[in-house]
Write a protein that holds these residues in place. Structure first.
Motif, PDB file in Angstrom:
ATOM      1  N   ASP A 141     -15.028  76.854  58.052  1.00 32.88           N
ATOM      2  CA  ASP A 141     -16.120  75.971  57.638  1.00 32.88           C
ATOM      3  C   ASP A 141     -16.830  76.503  56.400  1.00 32.88           C
ATOM      4  O   ASP A 141     -17.673  75.823  55.834  1.00 32.88           O
ATOM      5  CB  ASP A 141     -17.101  75.772  58.807  1.00 32.88           C
ATOM      6  CG  ASP A 141     -17.469  77.090  59.459  1.00 32.88           C
ATOM      7  OD1 ASP A 141     -16.844  78.112  59.090  1.00 32.88           O
ATOM      8  OD2 ASP A 141     -18.369  77.110  60.306  1.00 32.88           O
ATOM      9  N   ARG A 142     -16.485  77.704  55.958  1.00 38.99           N
ATOM     10  CA  ARG A 142     -17.156  78.262  54.781  1.00 38.99           C
ATOM     11  C   ARG A 142     -16.411  77.973  53.492  1.00 38.99           C
ATOM     12  O   ARG A 142     -16.887  78.326  52.418  1.00 38.99           O
ATOM     13  CB  ARG A 142     -17.283  79.775  54.916  1.00 38.99           C
ATOM     14  CG  ARG A 142     -18.057  80.165  56.138  1.00 38.99           C
ATOM     15  CD  ARG A 142     -18.212  81.653  56.209  1.00 38.99           C
ATOM     16  NE  ARG A 142     -18.716  82.025  57.523  1.00 38.99           N
ATOM     17  CZ  ARG A 142     -18.910  83.268  57.914  1.00 38.99           C
ATOM     18  NH1 ARG A 142     -18.655  84.253  57.073  1.00 38.99           N
ATOM     19  NH2 ARG A 142     -19.353  83.530  59.111  1.00 38.99           N
ATOM     20  N   PHE A 143     -15.242  77.393  53.602  1.00 38.98           N
ATOM     21  CA  PHE A 143     -14.447  77.196  52.390  1.00 38.98           C
ATOM     22  C   PHE A 143     -14.486  75.745  51.960  1.00 38.98           C
ATOM     23  O   PHE A 143     -14.639  74.837  52.760  1.00 38.98           O
ATOM     24  CB  PHE A 143     -12.994  77.612  52.611  1.00 38.98           C
ATOM     25  CG  PHE A 143     -12.851  79.004  53.097  1.00 38.98           C
ATOM     26  CD1 PHE A 143     -13.423  80.051  52.392  1.00 38.98           C
ATOM     27  CD2 PHE A 143     -12.168  79.280  54.257  1.00 38.98           C
ATOM     28  CE1 PHE A 143     -13.305  81.338  52.837  1.00 38.98           C
ATOM     29  CE2 PHE A 143     -12.053  80.570  54.711  1.00 38.98           C
ATOM     30  CZ  PHE A 143     -12.623  81.604  53.997  1.00 38.98           C
ATOM     31  N   ASP A 144     -14.313  75.590  50.671  1.00 45.56           N
ATOM     32  CA  ASP A 144     -14.301  74.275  50.068  1.00 45.56           C
ATOM     33  C   ASP A 144     -12.842  73.921  49.769  1.00 45.56           C
ATOM     34  O   ASP A 144     -12.216  74.559  48.934  1.00 45.56           O
ATOM     35  CB  ASP A 144     -15.151  74.340  48.787  1.00 45.56           C
ATOM     36  CG  ASP A 144     -15.210  73.000  48.112  1.00 45.56           C
ATOM     37  OD1 ASP A 144     -15.091  71.986  48.832  1.00 45.56           O
ATOM     38  OD2 ASP A 144     -15.372  72.970  46.881  1.00 45.56           O
ATOM     39  N   PHE A 145     -12.299  72.971  50.498  1.00 48.64           N
ATOM     40  CA  PHE A 145     -10.928  72.555  50.204  1.00 48.64           C
ATOM     41  C   PHE A 145     -10.737  71.106  50.642  1.00 48.64           C
ATOM     42  O   PHE A 145     -11.506  70.576  51.434  1.00 48.64           O
ATOM     43  CB  PHE A 145      -9.902  73.466  50.893  1.00 48.64           C
ATOM     44  CG  PHE A 145      -9.931  73.421  52.404  1.00 48.64           C
ATOM     45  CD1 PHE A 145     -10.865  74.136  53.110  1.00 48.64           C
ATOM     46  CD2 PHE A 145      -9.017  72.657  53.103  1.00 48.64           C
ATOM     47  CE1 PHE A 145     -10.906  74.094  54.502  1.00 48.64           C
ATOM     48  CE2 PHE A 145      -9.040  72.612  54.494  1.00 48.64           C
ATOM     49  CZ  PHE A 145      -9.991  73.340  55.182  1.00 48.64           C
ATOM     50  N   ASP A 146      -9.721  70.480  50.098  1.00 42.77           N
ATOM     51  CA  ASP A 146      -9.455  69.072  50.393  1.00 42.77           C
ATOM     52  C   ASP A 146      -8.267  68.961  51.330  1.00 42.77           C
ATOM     53  O   ASP A 146      -7.407  69.836  51.388  1.00 42.77           O
ATOM     54  CB  ASP A 146      -9.142  68.306  49.106  1.00 42.77           C
ATOM     55  CG  ASP A 146     -10.292  68.374  48.128  1.00 42.77           C
ATOM     56  OD1 ASP A 146     -11.444  68.415  48.597  1.00 42.77           O
ATOM     57  OD2 ASP A 146     -10.036  68.416  46.910  1.00 42.77           O
ATOM     58  N   VAL A 147      -8.237  67.834  52.030  1.00 38.15           N
ATOM     59  CA  VAL A 147      -7.091  67.536  52.873  1.00 38.15           C
ATOM     60  C   VAL A 147      -6.303  66.421  52.194  1.00 38.15           C
ATOM     61  O   VAL A 147      -6.755  65.287  52.130  1.00 38.15           O
ATOM     62  CB  VAL A 147      -7.541  67.093  54.276  1.00 38.15           C
ATOM     63  CG1 VAL A 147      -6.339  66.734  55.127  1.00 38.15           C
ATOM     64  CG2 VAL A 147      -8.345  68.187  54.941  1.00 38.15           C
ATOM     65  N   PRO A 148      -5.138  66.759  51.639  1.00 37.83           N
ATOM     66  CA  PRO A 148      -4.367  65.723  50.947  1.00 37.83           C
ATOM     67  C   PRO A 148      -3.740  64.753  51.941  1.00 37.83           C
ATOM     68  O   PRO A 148      -3.313  65.159  53.029  1.00 37.83           O
ATOM     69  CB  PRO A 148      -3.288  66.522  50.217  1.00 37.83           C
ATOM     70  CG  PRO A 148      -3.151  67.777  50.989  1.00 37.83           C
ATOM     71  CD  PRO A 148      -4.476  68.070  51.599  1.00 37.83           C
ATOM     72  N   VAL A 149      -3.711  63.486  51.573  1.00 42.56           N
ATOM     73  CA  VAL A 149      -3.038  62.494  52.422  1.00 42.56           C
ATOM     74  C   VAL A 149      -2.086  61.665  51.575  1.00 42.56           C
ATOM     75  O   VAL A 149      -2.283  61.481  50.371  1.00 42.56           O
ATOM     76  CB  VAL A 149      -4.034  61.542  53.122  1.00 42.56           C
ATOM     77  CG1 VAL A 149      -4.719  62.216  54.261  1.00 42.56           C
ATOM     78  CG2 VAL A 149      -5.013  60.950  52.144  1.00 42.56           C
ATOM     79  N   GLY A 150      -1.073  61.138  52.234  1.00 44.31           N
ATOM     80  CA  GLY A 150      -0.137  60.232  51.579  1.00 44.31           C
ATOM     81  C   GLY A 150      -0.581  58.798  51.788  1.00 44.31           C
ATOM     82  O   GLY A 150      -1.605  58.530  52.429  1.00 44.31           O
ATOM     83  N   SER A 151       0.185  57.874  51.254  1.00 42.89           N
ATOM     84  CA  SER A 151      -0.187  56.474  51.402  1.00 42.89           C
ATOM     85  C   SER A 151       0.844  55.681  52.187  1.00 42.89           C
ATOM     86  O   SER A 151       0.501  54.835  53.007  1.00 42.89           O
ATOM     87  CB  SER A 151      -0.393  55.845  50.025  1.00 42.89           C
ATOM     88  OG  SER A 151       0.706  56.159  49.196  1.00 42.89           O
ATOM     89  N   VAL A 152       2.122  55.935  51.968  1.00 39.72           N
ATOM     90  CA  VAL A 152       3.157  55.129  52.592  1.00 39.72           C
ATOM     91  C   VAL A 152       3.683  55.800  53.867  1.00 39.72           C
ATOM     92  O   VAL A 152       3.920  55.138  54.877  1.00 39.72           O
ATOM     93  CB  VAL A 152       4.335  54.911  51.610  1.00 39.72           C
ATOM     94  CG1 VAL A 152       5.304  53.891  52.169  1.00 39.72           C
ATOM     95  CG2 VAL A 152       3.818  54.469  50.266  1.00 39.72           C
ATOM     96  N   GLY A 153       3.831  57.091  53.819  1.00 40.17           N
ATOM     97  CA  GLY A 153       4.387  57.799  54.968  1.00 40.17           C
ATOM     98  C   GLY A 153       5.876  58.014  54.860  1.00 40.17           C
ATOM     99  O   GLY A 153       6.565  58.139  55.864  1.00 40.17           O
ATOM    100  N   ASP A 154       6.401  58.040  53.640  1.00 40.32           N
ATOM    101  CA  ASP A 154       7.836  58.289  53.485  1.00 40.32           C
ATOM    102  C   ASP A 154       8.083  59.764  53.157  1.00 40.32           C
ATOM    103  O   ASP A 154       7.156  60.572  53.120  1.00 40.32           O
ATOM    104  CB  ASP A 154       8.425  57.375  52.405  1.00 40.32           C
ATOM    105  CG  ASP A 154       7.681  57.477  51.093  1.00 40.32           C
ATOM    106  OD1 ASP A 154       6.715  58.260  51.035  1.00 40.32           O
ATOM    107  OD2 ASP A 154       8.041  56.792  50.134  1.00 40.32           O
ATOM    108  N   VAL A 155       9.337  60.085  52.923  1.00 38.63           N
ATOM    109  CA  VAL A 155       9.714  61.464  52.632  1.00 38.63           C
ATOM    110  C   VAL A 155       8.960  61.984  51.409  1.00 38.63           C
ATOM    111  O   VAL A 155       8.487  63.118  51.371  1.00 38.63           O
ATOM    112  CB  VAL A 155      11.238  61.546  52.401  1.00 38.63           C
ATOM    113  CG1 VAL A 155      11.648  62.913  51.907  1.00 38.63           C
ATOM    114  CG2 VAL A 155      11.982  61.218  53.677  1.00 38.63           C
ATOM    115  N   TYR A 156       8.820  61.111  50.434  1.00 45.25           N
ATOM    116  CA  TYR A 156       8.155  61.482  49.188  1.00 45.25           C
ATOM    117  C   TYR A 156       6.694  61.887  49.436  1.00 45.25           C
ATOM    118  O   TYR A 156       6.215  62.879  48.890  1.00 45.25           O
ATOM    119  CB  TYR A 156       8.242  60.291  48.230  1.00 45.25           C
ATOM    120  CG  TYR A 156       7.734  60.529  46.845  1.00 45.25           C
ATOM    121  CD1 TYR A 156       8.238  61.565  46.081  1.00 45.25           C
ATOM    122  CD2 TYR A 156       6.773  59.698  46.287  1.00 45.25           C
ATOM    123  CE1 TYR A 156       7.779  61.778  44.808  1.00 45.25           C
ATOM    124  CE2 TYR A 156       6.310  59.905  45.013  1.00 45.25           C
ATOM    125  CZ  TYR A 156       6.807  60.947  44.270  1.00 45.25           C
ATOM    126  OH  TYR A 156       6.347  61.149  43.016  1.00 45.25           O
TER     127      TYR A 156
END
Lengths: 173, 369
Positions: free
Chosen positions: B240-255
């Motif tokens: 909880d002390r670190f600043d970071f993002d959680v990346p997400v995809g959009s389609v849900g494919d391999v890419y």
């Protein structure tokens, strides 16, 4: 949306699912030693549900309270008490702690309705419980062993499973 | 339309794409997948039963063998579960060292996983060698701290086995300056390669709702567009002390799953930089001096989970008051992430199965346990 505290959630479940919640009796985990400090019983403050109502309770958590992520189904063999305890663990996709539902079934007839038809994520958890503990999930679409081969006899994680010897290997010889 | 007949074939148990012994029972109609059933257990050694015969500390090196790519992450989850069960406190400095090790593990896991995935697409060895090159540098760091490269066995209840060596942080800084270039390079390999793009885009789509109902975790879940990360959802250790993002995809494919892993490596670098910054001010030593290693936790049960590189890794422990766990259950991410494999492959070609499996990133040691 503010999340309910465990006590509030229990109250709501008692109101909405009458008769589904069971009083959790303390469990003796193992035979007390002849001398030395005596371990106490296992007391849980998680919600204990009657086995026949577990699917209803799980879907209630998902559809009414949004606990849509089923993380884990664990089985514990309480040999002395003669029962299996199934531990279902649900999380909210927006974060926060778990809601744990437990259910207890007798060892001689471990039958629980299957969650898989309603919740596909339960599939492998239930097949693992079937494979290692012999829990029968009524209504499971593909009730087959998952780790052991199909011809294997016995339930390897049960506490009374023989830990030595080659009883199951080449029985004819 | 030509009348075709369905055919059942086995992919595996011995197949280069499965990275272990894993069988897929595939029903095909021509080249198209109609149904796929994963069959496993070839590496089953009843890990949980064995763990019930060991004392709590004896299980620590044994967790290394679950997911042999990420031994540090396995150690962390197990140590957390035991600490919860026995009520052991962890000093601040130890928590920082733990986070540091697990984030390094995440980078090396993703470097390897992406290398293997592109390998499965038919681009032989080059990028895998790139990934392994970076992995070696991180393994050298692990070796300097724990004495072992793969089976680190570094965590103890209440901290870690020994403090960081003197030159660890300078070497880590050096590594962190070189890492972004490597990540960019790896990303370019896929993004600027027409053939690989065609094999990744729109393949193995796992829609959002399906991903959630199938209980998948980790980069597979986030690739489908659900920003669920245990580090954010239920912060443990000092996350909880670190600043970071959680990346997400959009389609849900391999890419998407590929891009999520690339971005997670960058975010791990960010966390590592913050760890280096905050570590000198952290209180306490590398281990809680009061923490005993041969413990007898009070009767009870505990579950602890972490965001391992592959997803949610959890340990459920029940104690009967003795030196050995009464029940030891692993909630392994690789195993559960395989649940939707049939749905992800249905309708695609046989050659895509290999790529989809590569994009889930499984380790058979953890699947079969």
């Amino acid at each position: 949306m503010a999340r309910l505290s465990p006590a509030e959630l229990r109250q709501q479940m008692e109101r909405d699912l009458p008769g589904a919640l069971v009083e959790a009796a303390p469990l003796r985990v193992s035979q007390p030693p002849a001398h030395g400090p005596q371990p106490g019983p296992l007391v849980t403050d998680d919600i204990l549900v009657a086995p026949a109502r577990i699917v209803e309770a799980a879907l209630y958590l998902r559809d009414t309270h949004g606990y849509a992520y089923l993380s884990d189904i664990a089985v514990v063999d309480y040999l002395i008490e003669g029962l299996f305890e199934l531990v279902y663990r649900f999380y909210h996709p927006e974060g926060g702690g778990a809601v744990v539902l437990k259910t207890r079934v007798p060892r001689d007839e471990p039958r629980v309705p299957s969650l898989t038809p309603h919740w596909p994520g339960a599939n492998f958890h239930e097949r693992e419980a079937l494979d290692l503990y012999g829990i029968i999930f009524d209504g499971h679409p593909y009730p087959r062993r998952i780790y052991m081969w199909d011809e294997f006899e016995g339930w390897p994680m049960r506490k009374d499973f023989p830990k030595q010897g080659d009883k199951y290997i080449g029985e004819e010889e | 339309m030509l009348k075709t007949e369905e055919l059942q074939i086995n992919i595996g148990p011995q197949h280069p794409s499965t990275h272990g012994v894993f069988r897929m029972l595939v029903t095909v109609d021509g080249e198209t997948i109609v149904d796929l059933k994963p069959v496993f257990g070839y590496l089953h050694r009843n890990h949980e039963q064995l763990a019930e015969q060991n004392t709590y500390l004896q299980n620590m090196p044994y967790t290394d063998r679950l997911d042999y790519f990420n031994s540090m992450a396995n150690n962390h989850a197990y140590a957390m579960a035991v600490e919860k069960l026995a009520g052991i406190e962890v000093p601040e400095r130890a928590e920082y060292i733990r986070v540091l090790m697990v984030e390094l593990t995440r980078i090396l896991n993703h470097a390897g996983a992406l290398g293997f995935m592109i390998n499965d697409m038919g681009m032989w060895q080059t990028q895998l060698a790139f990934g392994m090159r970076e992995r070696e540098k991180i393994l050298d760091l692990f070796e300097s701290a724990s004495g072992a490269r793969l089976m680190c066995n570094y965590f103890r209840f209440g901290g870690v086995a020994r403090d960081l060596p003197d030159n660890f942080i300078p070497r880590l800084k050096e590594l962190l300056t070189a890492l972004p270039a490597f990540v960019d390079e790896l990303e370019r390999l896929l993004r600027e390669n027409e053939i690989l793009m065609q094999r990744a885009e729109g393949i193995g789509i796992l829609p959002k709702e399906l991903a959630l109902s199938y209980s998948v975790t980790g980069p597979v879940l986030r690739g489908s567009g659900i920003p669920y990360d245990v580090r954010k959802a239920e912060p443990y250790s000092v996350y909880d002390r670190f600043d970071f993002d959680v990346p997400v995809g959009s389609v849900g494919d391999v890419y998407d799953r590929f891009l999520v892993r690339i971005e997670e490596m960058r975010q791990s670098c960010r966390i590592l930089e913050q760890v280096i910054e905050q570590l000198p001010d952290a209180k306490g030593g590398h281990i809680n001096p009061k923490a005993r290693q041969s413990i007898r936790p009070p009767v009870g049960d505990a579950y602890a989970r972490i965001e391992s590189p592959k997803g949610e890794l959890g340990f459920y422990l029940v104690s009967d008051g003795s030196q050995k766990p009464y029940r030891y259950k692993v909630r392994s991410p690789s195993f559960i992430n395989l649940t939707p494999l049939g749905d992800m492959c249905r309708g695609y070609k046989v050659a895509d199965v290999v790529v989809i499996l590569g994009s889930i990133d499984i380790v058979m040691g953890e699947v079969d346990r």
